[in-house]
Design an enzyme around this catalytic site. Structure first.
Site, PDB file in Angstrom:
ATOM      1  N   LYS A 175      21.628  28.723  18.942  1.00 34.05           N
ATOM      2  CA  LYS A 175      20.915  27.489  19.268  1.00 34.05           C
ATOM      3  C   LYS A 175      20.914  26.596  18.030  1.00 34.05           C
ATOM      4  CE  LYS A 175      16.443  25.897  21.197  1.00 34.05           C
ATOM      5  NZ  LYS A 175      15.128  26.329  21.739  1.00 34.05           N
TER       6      LYS A 175
ATOM      7  N   SER B   4      13.651  24.651  26.330  1.00 32.40           N
ATOM      8  CA  SER B   4      14.523  23.845  25.502  1.00 32.40           C
ATOM      9  C   SER B   4      15.859  24.519  25.189  1.00 32.40           C
ATOM     10  CB  SER B   4      13.829  23.519  24.177  1.00 32.40           C
ATOM     11  OG  SER B   4      13.597  24.701  23.422  1.00 32.40           O
TER      12      SER B   4
ATOM     13  N   SER C  36      10.676  28.442  26.292  1.00 36.10           N
ATOM     14  CA  SER C  36      12.013  27.867  26.071  1.00 36.10           C
ATOM     15  C   SER C  36      13.167  28.855  26.106  1.00 36.10           C
ATOM     16  CB  SER C  36      12.052  27.117  24.736  1.00 36.10           C
ATOM     17  OG  SER C  36      11.418  25.875  24.872  1.00 36.10           O
TER      18      SER C  36
END
Lengths: 481, 492
Positions: free
Chosen positions: B76, B151, B175
């Site tokens: 990420k 997210s 998330s």
């Protein structure tokens, strides 16, 4: 109207840890700008703080030195404001639960007068970097070497009533933090900085007047000047029927003026909250007791010991015990005669340090060297007058006392035969003076000795032992009468 | 190769069915060919990936290589990567290249894992749909008109589309779990303090936790083995032994007590998801577990408490992005205030600004007690609900089970105009962040929705540091179901 001044101090004391409070970067002073700021100090994304245990220990030492309560659980908070030299956009500090609770510092104000100033608390926090507004063609330069240097902010109660007390407090605080070795005490480098809260009120009035805060004073002298200026300014305003605005002021030590920096209305809302990157720090009694055991002698204890051991006056003892460096210097010099050593340290040594703008730790003549010189004075190798020359030689780097005595040929002549020869020669060469002596009334003859002494000392190039010359001269003249 | 799990790839490398270079090249080719459909990567690190693959092949050839040696993964874009742009999904950090690695990245490098690139995400991890990314929304491989969740939407989409066998992700309020649910994946948020936060760009420090996004519980266990570590650079990291998380995967569930909180099945839960979760409960009964109804009475306070605490922390955490030292700086600032205002106004997107404003408000003088302070008290109550649930003297359950999300993936724009509707996406996931507990989402069905057939997630919540049991419970489910083997249309 008669006015009373009320003063409280907030003092930022830089702790002399090797590394910063939340990072491993060096805290050494004077490096090239931005060479001692690591990713954490620069607040790079994703970096996290870790508390420097040594900074924590030193804060506890301070608490113990001022007889304060130590918080077994203390919390770091974020104080939010934007400024270019504050990389994270918040300062990590302690608000609700500081490490050091209420304590006190006792002041000696001379002539046996003392005063106790209460300490409200002291908290740990990080220093900001420096903004440099000159030499950047209208822009500002940022140096983050100082960012993250550990500080304790010591907050006093408003217990002082004039600049003398405030300065005495500042000096005593300086003495404590340098004696326990948590701060280098170098004021010119910003190691201690004072914010002074000042208000005035009609004498006898209970309620405090509106206060102003003069920030960032970094010498005892500037502090004294700034207080005098601010007290006068406030009294002038009040006597003209005006009122004091609660504000933060800046003192300009060059122009000897002060100006408003920001008013209460312009003050930030710092939006404090507990720092979620740092857990509360918890310590136990064992930790506190271990720190207490390591606590060096405090200035007040040292002063009492100097009176007791060296038979110094309270005043001399307080001066010599004020800083750890000075006290160590004195004790090294006091090996053969403490009183003489005290006189030399407070006299010749401090005068030379002042003249050369040096700290005691930077003195080219060490305490041991001074002690050796005093030993030569005591064993009559040199006279007091020669001692000054020896000291001068040592200061200039000519070596220790014996080396200077040797090199400069300053040995005192104490050989009776040689001295009698010198006296005889001078008496023979000054028949008129001898005649005059004889004719002088016995009670006034003593005054005439000086003339002979001068001649003899000159003849011996200053090396004759004055006490012995005096005795021999008296004897010889009395034989002639 | 791309339909294999990590466990299978590890075997494949050791059996010399393929090399790490071949595997890496295969995924790089897929990314190049297919990612324009999903936008799941912000940066692809092709050259360094191949170099790492070659190094891994050498280690593998020499023998004794760690499990993940030679396995390609994606990170990420919230994890700082030395020398590789780390944007956090924001214009603010569009050109930011960190000179250091996050500990998570470092841990995988030490294993010899290969980094394929950096995945797309909601800006600063603030969002539940990946629509707030400065680099454009990520599309759900199950239906590219739908959001992948957020997210960690890029991490979820790339694994679902089989552009990477696994990815790292972070979870502040859901998330990892919510995008895992919406993309049909297995996602694990470990106990707060289990994984180092060093080098992970902070959103809300007391809630953020990194975890893996994978296709199976077994893969999650393998990924967590490398990810979890004690790190003295993170003061909130907890010194706790890292077990082999694969060791207990095959334990029987006989005697296991699963708590089912009534509050997780109330109004607002899509009936089809309720049906899927209830079916999962039946599966667990067959596996030997005892089901116990429990109550988590403060559940309804978790979203309001979270939306005070998380913004409050973010309002301070994001102050460092001021245009002074790195990151976006406005053109020709006329003074300091202008520099701050324009750099931040231009560098941050709307959702980030909204949360900074909410957070600054909640902390401001006169409102602190009413908001921040009260939210912290509520947080303690929420935590206590869970403590009571796991307490043998009280409810005494081993695992808590419920849905991960109230709805399956939704269409772009469906919730972006209504922040509160978006925030309710995380209604079942937020409480565990507030409590610091480990939790995971695993696929438990495909349901018909207005957007077609979409996967839904089952959430399992464990006690502190009980990740091994969580993974065991998830793995056993995956031994008797095949929901985790379903792939989005066109991916096989």
């Amino acid at each position: 109207m008669e006015w009373e001044t009320v003063i409280g101090l907030e003092v930022h004391v830089q702790l002399n840890t090797a590394t910063k409070i939340f990072s491993g970067a060096s805290t050494a002073f004077g490096a090239e700008p931005n060479t001692q700021a690591c990713a954490i100090d620069l607040a790079m994304p994703g970096t996290l703080p870790v508390v420097n245990a040594e900074a924590y220990r030193k804060a506890v030492m301070f608490g113990l030195a001022i007889d304060a309560g130590i918080a077994k659980r203390s919390v770091f908070d974020r104080k939010n404001y934007f400024y270019p030299d504050l990389p994270k956009g918040y300062q990590t500090t302690q608000l609700d639960i500081p490490i050091v609770g209420p304590g006190h510092i006792d002041l000696q104000l001379g002539e046996g007068k003392t005063k106790r100033v209460r300490i409200h608390h002291a908290h740990l926090e990080e220093d900001a970097g420096k903004s440099l507004h000159e030499d950047f063609h209208g822009m500002s330069g940022i140096d983050l070497n100082r960012a993250g240097t550990p500080l304790i902010e010591v907050v006093s109660e408003p217990d002082m009533n004039n600049s003398v007390e405030a300065v005495a407090f500042a000096k005593q605080l300086h003495s404590i933090v340098t004696s326990i070795g948590i701060c280098d005490g170098k004021m010119a480098q910003g190691s201690m900085r004072f914010d002074v809260n000042i208000s005035v009120r009609p004498k006898g009035q209970e309620e405090l007047g509106t206060r102003t805060e003069t920030k960032n004073l970094n010498s005892f002298k500037f502090m004294e000047e700034a207080i005098a200026l601010e007290v006068e300014r406030q009294i002038d305003i009040l006597e003209d029927g005006g009122s004091i605005a609660q504000e933060t002021r800046l003192y300009n030590s060059d122009a000897k003026t002060s100006k408003s920096m920001r008013s209460k209305e312009e003050a930030n809302d710092y939006r404090y909250f507990p720092c979620p990157d740092l857990l509360p720090v918890e310590i136990d009694d064992d930790f506190i007791e271990a720190v207490r055991k390591q606590l060096p002698e405090l200035p007040a204890e040292r002063q009492a010991r100097f009176v007791d051991t060296y038979k110094l006056s309270e005043y001399d003892a307080s001066l010599l015990s004020a800083s750890a460096d000075l006290a160590h210097f004195f004790e090294a010099a006091a090996s053969s005669d403490a009183k003489l050593a005290a006189n030399w340290v407070m006299g010749e040594v401090s005068a030379r340090l002042n003249a050369d703008d040096k700290a005691i730790a930077e003195s080219p003549v060490t305490g041991d060297m001074l002690g050796d010189m005093i030993a030569r004075l005591k064993d009559n190798t040199i006279s007091s007058k020669q001692a000054k020359q020896v000291f001068e030689g040592m200061w200039k780097g000519e070596g220790n006392a014996d080396a200077v005595i040797e090199k400069r040929g300053l040995k005192q002549v104490s050989d009776t035969g040689a001295l009698e020869g010198m006296v005889d020669a001078v008496l023979a060469a000054n028949a008129a003076m001898v005649e005059d002596y004889k004719n002088t009334d016995e009670s006034k003859r003593k005054k005439k000795l000086g003339g002979f002494m001068g001649q003899i000392m000159k003849a011996s190039k200053g090396q004759a032992n004055p006490q012995m010359i005096n005795q021999i001269l008296m004897k010889k003249l009395n034989e002639l009468v | 190769m791309h339909n294999k799990t990590i466990a299978e790839l590890i075997q494949g490398l050791r059996n010399k069915e393929f090399t790490s270079r071949e595997l890496t090249q295969h995924y790089l080719d897929r990314i190049e060919r297919l990612d324009s459909n999903y936008n799941s990567f912000i940066t692809v690190t092709k050259d360094s990936a191949l170099a790492q693959a070659d190094a891994a092949d050498q280690r593998l050839a020499a023998g004794e290589a760690p499990d993940l040696c030679g396995i390609p993964i994606a990170h990420k874009d919230i994890f700082c990567t030395d020398g590789v742009r780390t944007s956090c999904g924001s214009k603010m950090l569009e050109n930011f290249v960190p000179p250091y690695n996050a500990t998570v990245v470092e841990n995988y490098l030490a294993q010899g894992a290969v980094m394929l690139g950096k995945t797309n995400m909601d800006e600063f991890a603030m969002g539940s749909s990946n629509e707030t990314s400065y680099f454009g929304a990520v599309k759900n491989p199950w239906n590219t008109d739908c959001v992948p969740g957020g997210s960690s939407g890029g991490s979820a989409a790339c694994v679902a589309a089989q552009l990477a066998p696994a990815a790292t992700a972070t979870d502040t309020g859901g998330s990892i779990r919510q995008p895992a649910a919406l993309c049909g994946l297995t996602g694990l948020k470990p106990t707060y303090g289990r994984v180092s936060r060093w080098g992970m760009i902070a959103f809300a420090s007391s809630l953020d936790q990194a975890g893996p996004m994978t296709r199976t519980a077994e893969d999650a266990a393998i990924m967590l083995n490398a990810m979890a570590s004690f790190d003295s650079k993170d003061s909130t990291c907890i010194e706790h032994d890292v077990p082999d998380y694969t060791a207990e995967l095959n334990n029987s569930l006989d005697g296991l007590t699963i708590g089912v909180p009534a509050e997780y099945f109330g109004e607002g839960l899509n009936p089809a998801i309720a049906t899927a979760v209830n079916a999962a409960i039946e599966t667990y009964k067959k596996l030997g577990a005892t089901i116990k109804e429990i109550t988590l009475p403060h559940t309804d306070l978790s979203v309001p408490a979270y939306y005070v605490i998380a913004p409050a922390e973010c309002s301070a955490n994001l102050s460092r992005f001021d245009g002074v030292r790195y990151g976006h700086r406005c053109e020709d600032p006329k003074d300091l205030n202008d520099l701050y205002c324009r750099s931040r106004a231009e560098g941050f997107g709307d959702e980030v600004k909204r949360r900074i404003l909410v957070g600054a408000y909640a902390l401001s003088s006169g409102y602190y007690d009413a908001y921040y302070s009260k939210a912290q008290k509520v947080r303690r109550l929420i935590k206590q609900d869970f403590v009571d649930a796991f307490d043998p003297a009280k409810a005494g359950v081993d695992i808590i089970l419920g849905p991960t999300t109230p709805d399956p993936a939704f269409a772009f724009g469906a919730k972006s105009a209504d922040p509160v509707a978006m925030y309710l996406e995380d209604i079942y996931t937020i409480a565990t962040n507030l409590a610091g507990l480990p939790a995971m989402s695993l696929p438990c069905g495909l349901i018909e929705s207005e957007n077609g057939e979409l996967p839904v997630g089952l959430q399992l919540i464990g006690n502190y540091f009980d990740e091994a049991r969580l993974l065991n419970v998830a793995h056993q489910f995956q031994q008797v179901t095949d929901f985790h083997q379903h792939t989005p249309p066109g991916i096989a």
